[in-house]
Design a protein around this motif. Structure first.
Motif, PDB file in Angstrom:
ATOM      1  N   ILE A  29       0.870  -1.172   0.000  1.00 51.74           N
ATOM      2  CA  ILE A  29       0.000   0.000   0.000  1.00 51.74           C
ATOM      3  C   ILE A  29       0.911   1.227   0.000  1.00 51.74           C
ATOM      4  CG2 ILE A  29      -1.731   1.318   1.276  1.00 51.74           C
ATOM      5  CD1 ILE A  29      -2.628  -1.377   2.509  1.00 51.74           C
ATOM      6  N   GLY A  30       0.880   1.990  -1.076  1.00 49.62           N
ATOM      7  CA  GLY A  30       1.732   3.155  -1.196  1.00 49.62           C
ATOM      8  C   GLY A  30       0.959   4.440  -0.990  1.00 49.62           C
ATOM      9  N   ILE A  31       1.578   5.386  -0.318  1.00 46.45           N
ATOM     10  CA  ILE A  31       0.973   6.698  -0.090  1.00 46.45           C
ATOM     11  C   ILE A  31       1.977   7.761  -0.513  1.00 46.45           C
ATOM     12  CG2 ILE A  31      -0.070   8.268   1.590  1.00 46.45           C
ATOM     13  CD1 ILE A  31      -0.607   5.843   3.385  1.00 46.45           C
ATOM     14  N   CYS A  55      -1.805  11.283  -2.192  1.00 45.61           N
ATOM     15  CA  CYS A  55      -2.039  12.114  -1.008  1.00 45.61           C
ATOM     16  C   CYS A  55      -0.860  13.038  -0.768  1.00 45.61           C
ATOM     17  CB  CYS A  55      -2.236  11.207   0.217  1.00 45.61           C
ATOM     18  SG  CYS A  55      -2.424  12.080   1.788  1.00 45.61           S
ATOM     19  N   ASP A  56      -1.156  14.297  -0.510  1.00 50.45           N
ATOM     20  CA  ASP A  56      -0.161  15.251  -0.034  1.00 50.45           C
ATOM     21  C   ASP A  56      -0.171  15.159   1.492  1.00 50.45           C
ATOM     22  OD1 ASP A  56       1.401  17.350   0.762  1.00 50.45           O
ATOM     23  OD2 ASP A  56       0.339  18.880  -0.383  1.00 50.45           O
ATOM     24  N   LEU A  57       0.817  14.493   2.036  1.00 51.93           N
ATOM     25  CA  LEU A  57       0.830  14.238   3.472  1.00 51.93           C
ATOM     26  C   LEU A  57       1.043  15.480   4.320  1.00 51.93           C
ATOM     27  CD1 LEU A  57       2.830  10.894   3.347  1.00 51.93           C
ATOM     28  CD2 LEU A  57       0.476  11.160   4.151  1.00 51.93           C
ATOM     29  N   ALA A  61      -6.308  17.256   6.020  1.00 47.45           N
ATOM     30  CA  ALA A  61      -7.547  16.634   5.564  1.00 47.45           C
ATOM     31  C   ALA A  61      -7.267  15.464   4.621  1.00 47.45           C
ATOM     32  CB  ALA A  61      -8.437  17.672   4.881  1.00 47.45           C
ATOM     33  N   GLU A  62      -6.342  15.666   3.673  1.00 48.15           N
ATOM     34  CA  GLU A  62      -5.990  14.586   2.755  1.00 48.15           C
ATOM     35  C   GLU A  62      -5.424  13.384   3.506  1.00 48.15           C
ATOM     36  OE1 GLU A  62      -3.783  15.179  -0.829  1.00 48.15           O
ATOM     37  OE2 GLU A  62      -4.506  17.233  -1.060  1.00 48.15           O
ATOM     38  N   THR A  63      -4.588  13.648   4.488  1.00 56.81           N
ATOM     39  CA  THR A  63      -3.987  12.569   5.264  1.00 56.81           C
ATOM     40  C   THR A  63      -5.045  11.777   6.018  1.00 56.81           C
ATOM     41  OG1 THR A  63      -1.938  13.830   5.524  1.00 56.81           O
ATOM     42  CG2 THR A  63      -2.301  12.010   7.042  1.00 56.81           C
ATOM     43  N   ASN A  64      -5.963  12.470   6.673  1.00 52.43           N
ATOM     44  CA  ASN A  64      -7.023  11.793   7.422  1.00 52.43           C
ATOM     45  C   ASN A  64      -7.904  10.956   6.505  1.00 52.43           C
ATOM     46  OD1 ASN A  64      -6.145  12.910   9.835  1.00 52.43           O
ATOM     47  ND2 ASN A  64      -7.557  14.635   9.752  1.00 52.43           N
ATOM     48  N   ASN A  65      -8.238  11.498   5.337  1.00 54.13           N
ATOM     49  CA  ASN A  65      -9.068  10.748   4.392  1.00 54.13           C
ATOM     50  C   ASN A  65      -8.344   9.507   3.878  1.00 54.13           C
ATOM     51  OD1 ASN A  65     -11.179  12.582   4.597  1.00 54.13           O
ATOM     52  ND2 ASN A  65     -10.522  13.784   2.831  1.00 54.13           N
ATOM     53  N   THR A  66      -7.043   9.645   3.662  1.00 51.71           N
ATOM     54  CA  THR A  66      -6.260   8.512   3.172  1.00 51.71           C
ATOM     55  C   THR A  66      -6.150   7.418   4.221  1.00 51.71           C
ATOM     56  OG1 THR A  66      -4.999   9.908   1.658  1.00 51.71           O
ATOM     57  CG2 THR A  66      -4.006   7.805   2.292  1.00 51.71           C
ATOM     58  N   LEU A  67      -5.929   7.790   5.464  1.00 49.31           N
ATOM     59  CA  LEU A  67      -5.873   6.798   6.535  1.00 49.31           C
ATOM     60  C   LEU A  67      -7.188   6.034   6.640  1.00 49.31           C
ATOM     61  CD1 LEU A  67      -3.968   8.686   9.392  1.00 49.31           C
ATOM     62  CD2 LEU A  67      -3.108   6.858   7.918  1.00 49.31           C
TER      63      LEU A  67
END
Length: 252
Positions: A29-31, A55-57, A61-67
């Motif tokens: 799983i790549g981020i 995702c732009d870490l 908001a992007e990080t939370n959605n990706t998690l």
């Protein structure tokens, strides 16, 4: 299936680690901000699972959605073990204190310190809930232990990661997890290009890094990933410790 989550998997050590783990049959799983098509091909050739989350870490908001998306994916899978490689990072700003750009500092601390802490926290929670072993690898740097002019932010962040790793390992004693930091030395990556482009006024040691490139003394990310994989396979890891590439590269 064994799954490995790698931040910053589109290039450098992240890309090499993703390929190395795929070779061993793990689902990856790549981020990262960009998609690497060669990883998709490697997964297809090896007949393993590869899922990438753009995702732009540095964006909360992007990080939370990706998690949340990663969680939703994993809970539908048969997870035998989890590995997290907190690899994504940045070296900028390279500058003397007193001339630091504040937005750059904020992005740096977010990516190099906050994100590894948040991802570790999230995946440890899932691993304990699902009762599956977790291997947590926090990528650090020798800069955490050195005083390097122009690297105040980078050095401070990596020192923080080392201490976070040690505390996390102590808290998780007895839970069957493997938790350590890994220092990959000086690699031939885009980060090194950024370092070499710094001015001497901002980074006093810039010439040393330019010489490393000129003399061919940078380690390839593929070699570093191979050593890391073999380290995990053949060494009895002492949780909470910092493992350094140069202590093992001749062995493996």
């Amino acid at each position: 299936m064994d799954f490995v989550i790698i931040t910053g998997d589109s290039k450098g050590l992240g890309e090499s680690a993703a390929k190395r783990w795929m070779e061993e049959g793990a689902g990856v799983i790549g981020i990262s901000r960009t998609f690497n098509k060669s990883l998709e091909k490697t997964a297809s050739d090896r007949n393993v699972s590869y899922h990438h989350y753009e995702c732009d870490l540095t964006d909360e908001a992007e990080t939370n959605n990706t998690l949340a998306a990663v969680h939703n994916f994993l809970q539908r899978e048969n997870v035998d073990s989890l590995t997290v490689i907190n690899n994504a990072g940045m070296v900028e700003p390279i500058e003397q204190v007193g001339r630091l750009d504040i937005p750059s500092v904020d992005r740096h601390v977010r990516l190099n310190v906050s994100v590894p802490i948040l991802l570790s926290n999230y995946m440890l929670g899932l691993s304990n809930e699902w009762e599956v072993p977790l291997t947590l690898v926090n990528i650090t740097s020798g800069a955490a232990e050195k005083t390097i002019e122009g690297w105040s932010v980078y050095s401070a962040g990596k020192a923080a990661i080392n201490r976070f790793t040690a505390v996390t390992a102590k808290e998780q004693e007895g839970n069957g997890h493997t938790i350590f930091a890994f220092s990959p030395g000086v690699m031939d990556t885009s980060m090194q290009e950024e370092i070499r482009s710094a001015s001497k006024e901002s980074f006093a040691d810039v010439e040393k890094f330019r010489e490393l490139k000129e003399k061919g003394q940078l380690t390839s990310p593929d070699r570093v990933a191979d050593v890391l994989k073999k380290l995990l396979a053949h060494e009895s890891i002492q949780n909470g410790e910092v493992y350094k590439l140069y202590d093992y590269i001749d062995k493996y």
